[in-house]
Design a protein around this motif. Structure first.
Motif, PDB file in Angstrom:
ATOM      1  N   VAL A 134       1.008  29.418  26.160  1.00 21.12           N
ATOM      2  CA  VAL A 134       0.710  30.364  27.235  1.00 21.12           C
ATOM      3  C   VAL A 134       1.732  31.505  27.183  1.00 21.12           C
ATOM      4  O   VAL A 134       2.912  31.312  27.451  1.00 21.12           O
ATOM      5  CB  VAL A 134       0.730  29.656  28.611  1.00 21.12           C
ATOM      6  CG1 VAL A 134       0.356  30.645  29.709  1.00 21.12           C
ATOM      7  CG2 VAL A 134      -0.235  28.474  28.616  1.00 21.12           C
ATOM      8  N   LEU A 135       1.245  32.660  26.764  1.00 22.87           N
ATOM      9  CA  LEU A 135       2.099  33.854  26.649  1.00 22.87           C
ATOM     10  C   LEU A 135       2.346  34.459  28.021  1.00 22.87           C
ATOM     11  O   LEU A 135       1.527  34.293  28.906  1.00 22.87           O
ATOM     12  CB  LEU A 135       1.409  34.884  25.752  1.00 22.87           C
ATOM     13  CG  LEU A 135       1.221  34.454  24.299  1.00 22.87           C
ATOM     14  CD1 LEU A 135       0.396  35.482  23.544  1.00 22.87           C
ATOM     15  CD2 LEU A 135       2.559  34.238  23.618  1.00 22.87           C
TER      16      LEU A 135
ATOM     17  N   ILE B  25      -1.558  34.763  30.217  1.00 19.85           N
ATOM     18  CA  ILE B  25      -1.860  34.578  31.626  1.00 19.85           C
ATOM     19  C   ILE B  25      -0.792  35.320  32.411  1.00 19.85           C
ATOM     20  O   ILE B  25       0.359  35.354  31.990  1.00 19.85           O
ATOM     21  CB  ILE B  25      -1.757  33.081  32.002  1.00 19.85           C
ATOM     22  CG1 ILE B  25      -2.614  32.225  31.079  1.00 19.85           C
ATOM     23  CG2 ILE B  25      -2.085  32.838  33.461  1.00 19.85           C
ATOM     24  CD1 ILE B  25      -4.075  32.259  31.355  1.00 19.85           C
ATOM     25  N   SER B  26      -1.153  35.849  33.551  1.00 18.77           N
ATOM     26  CA  SER B  26      -0.112  36.444  34.382  1.00 18.77           C
ATOM     27  C   SER B  26      -0.283  36.023  35.828  1.00 18.77           C
ATOM     28  O   SER B  26      -1.386  36.039  36.372  1.00 18.77           O
ATOM     29  CB  SER B  26      -0.161  37.964  34.295  1.00 18.77           C
ATOM     30  OG  SER B  26       0.922  38.483  35.039  1.00 18.77           O
TER      31      SER B  26
ATOM     32  N   SER C  20       5.740  33.557  42.144  1.00 18.99           N
ATOM     33  CA  SER C  20       4.359  33.663  41.714  1.00 18.99           C
ATOM     34  C   SER C  20       3.532  34.288  42.824  1.00 18.99           C
ATOM     35  O   SER C  20       3.696  33.967  43.995  1.00 18.99           O
ATOM     36  CB  SER C  20       3.832  32.268  41.397  1.00 18.99           C
ATOM     37  OG  SER C  20       2.457  32.310  41.203  1.00 18.99           O
TER      38      SER C  20
ATOM     39  N   ASP D  10       6.322  27.520  29.272  1.00 15.39           N
ATOM     40  CA  ASP D  10       7.779  27.614  29.416  1.00 15.39           C
ATOM     41  C   ASP D  10       8.217  26.997  30.735  1.00 15.39           C
ATOM     42  O   ASP D  10       9.219  26.301  30.798  1.00 15.39           O
ATOM     43  CB  ASP D  10       8.273  29.064  29.285  1.00 15.39           C
ATOM     44  CG  ASP D  10       7.568  30.015  30.232  1.00 15.39           C
ATOM     45  OD1 ASP D  10       6.432  29.708  30.664  1.00 15.39           O
ATOM     46  OD2 ASP D  10       8.134  31.068  30.559  1.00 15.39           O
ATOM     47  N   ILE D  11       7.436  27.245  31.801  1.00 12.52           N
ATOM     48  CA  ILE D  11       7.845  26.710  33.106  1.00 12.52           C
ATOM     49  C   ILE D  11       6.618  26.446  33.979  1.00 12.52           C
ATOM     50  O   ILE D  11       5.658  27.223  33.957  1.00 12.52           O
ATOM     51  CB  ILE D  11       8.838  27.669  33.817  1.00 12.52           C
ATOM     52  CG1 ILE D  11       9.383  27.049  35.107  1.00 12.52           C
ATOM     53  CG2 ILE D  11       8.227  29.030  34.085  1.00 12.52           C
ATOM     54  CD1 ILE D  11      10.619  27.765  35.670  1.00 12.52           C
ATOM     55  N   VAL D  12       6.664  25.331  34.701  1.00 11.32           N
ATOM     56  CA  VAL D  12       5.679  25.058  35.749  1.00 11.32           C
ATOM     57  C   VAL D  12       6.441  25.116  37.067  1.00 11.32           C
ATOM     58  O   VAL D  12       7.394  24.356  37.282  1.00 11.32           O
ATOM     59  CB  VAL D  12       5.001  23.689  35.567  1.00 11.32           C
ATOM     60  CG1 VAL D  12       4.012  23.444  36.706  1.00 11.32           C
ATOM     61  CG2 VAL D  12       4.292  23.621  34.220  1.00 11.32           C
TER      62      VAL D  12
ATOM     63  N   GLY E  39       2.680  25.622  40.031  1.00 14.76           N
ATOM     64  CA  GLY E  39       1.574  24.892  39.401  1.00 14.76           C
ATOM     65  C   GLY E  39       0.275  25.677  39.430  1.00 14.76           C
ATOM     66  O   GLY E  39      -0.722  25.242  38.850  1.00 14.76           O
ATOM     67  N   ASN E  40       0.267  26.843  40.073  1.00 13.07           N
ATOM     68  CA  ASN E  40      -0.970  27.626  40.180  1.00 13.07           C
ATOM     69  C   ASN E  40      -1.505  28.050  38.811  1.00 13.07           C
ATOM     70  O   ASN E  40      -2.705  27.984  38.564  1.00 13.07           O
ATOM     71  CB  ASN E  40      -0.746  28.872  41.047  1.00 13.07           C
ATOM     72  CG  ASN E  40      -0.662  28.532  42.523  1.00 13.07           C
ATOM     73  OD1 ASN E  40      -1.453  27.746  43.024  1.00 13.07           O
ATOM     74  ND2 ASN E  40       0.311  29.099  43.216  1.00 13.07           N
TER      75      ASN E  40
END
Ligand code: PRP
Length: 180
Positions: free
Chosen positions: A41-42, A67-68, A77, A101-103, A106-107
């Motif tokens: 996921v970039l 994703i952004s 977020s 890289d990071i959750v 969680g969205n």
């Protein structure tokens, strides 16, 4: 120097490299005899992916989605998730391994999982370098976690603030004066 903007190193380069190697060994063992279809996921996952895949001993494909959910200068977020770039190949029937890289809330991961499930992969697992469990808004399944971290805004090793700092070889906490 970018590293002068860092208040504290949370995870050193040595710890990142050691844990990435461990995760690579674990994933290789779990996928023995299989060819996982990695979806990174970039942008944030690119540094972790590059190190992790070199510790994988199983054959694997690498695919990307962008994703952004964060605005450029936001440290939280927005909750609104958008696909900026979709896969170029179908994951149907594939053993998908999502690399994040990071959750945080969680969205993003929840959105990706829902989206990918509609494309009928054979299986989906998730590997994230970092997890902030205290910030979770959506319960998301994670199979491989590098480090659980406290609720601090972190940069480096792929993670940015305003598109900077991704190249730092460690995970650090930005001096508050840069985002307050
Ligand atoms: C970050 C990170 C995850 C997401 C996690 O992406 O890479 O995809 O936020 O946050 P969440 O769990 O609260 O949804 P970001 O939107 O900052 O984009 P980037 O990877 O391009 O920096």
């Amino acid at each position: 120097m970018l590293k002068d903007d860092v208040a504290k190193i949370l995870i050193s380069e040595e710890r990142l490299q050691a844990r990435t190697a461990e995760l690579g060994q674990q994933i290789s063992a779990d996928y023995a005899g299989q060819t996982p279809f990695i979806i990174a996921v970039l942008k944030g996952a690119y540094v972790f992916l590059a190190d992790l895949c070199r510790h994988l001993t199983v054959p694997h494909q690498v695919h990307f989605m962008a994703i952004s959910s964060y605005g450029g200068r936001s440290t939280q977020s927005s909750g609104v998730v958008r696909i900026l770039m979709d896969l170029t190949e179908s994951p149907e029937g594939q053993k998908v391994l999502i690399i994040e890289d990071i959750v945080d809330s969680g969205n993003t991961l929840d959105y990706i999982l829902r989206n990918l499930r509609t494309r009928n992969p054979a299986s989906i697992r998730v590997c994230t370098l970092l997890s902030k469990p205290s910030r979770r808004e959506k319960p998301v399944p994670i199979d491989y976690i590098g480090f659980e971290i406290p609720d601090e805004f972190v940069i480096g090793y792929g993670l940015d603030f305003d598109e900077l700092y991704r190249n730092l070889p460690f995970v650090g906490i930005l001096k508050p004066e840069f985002y307050e």
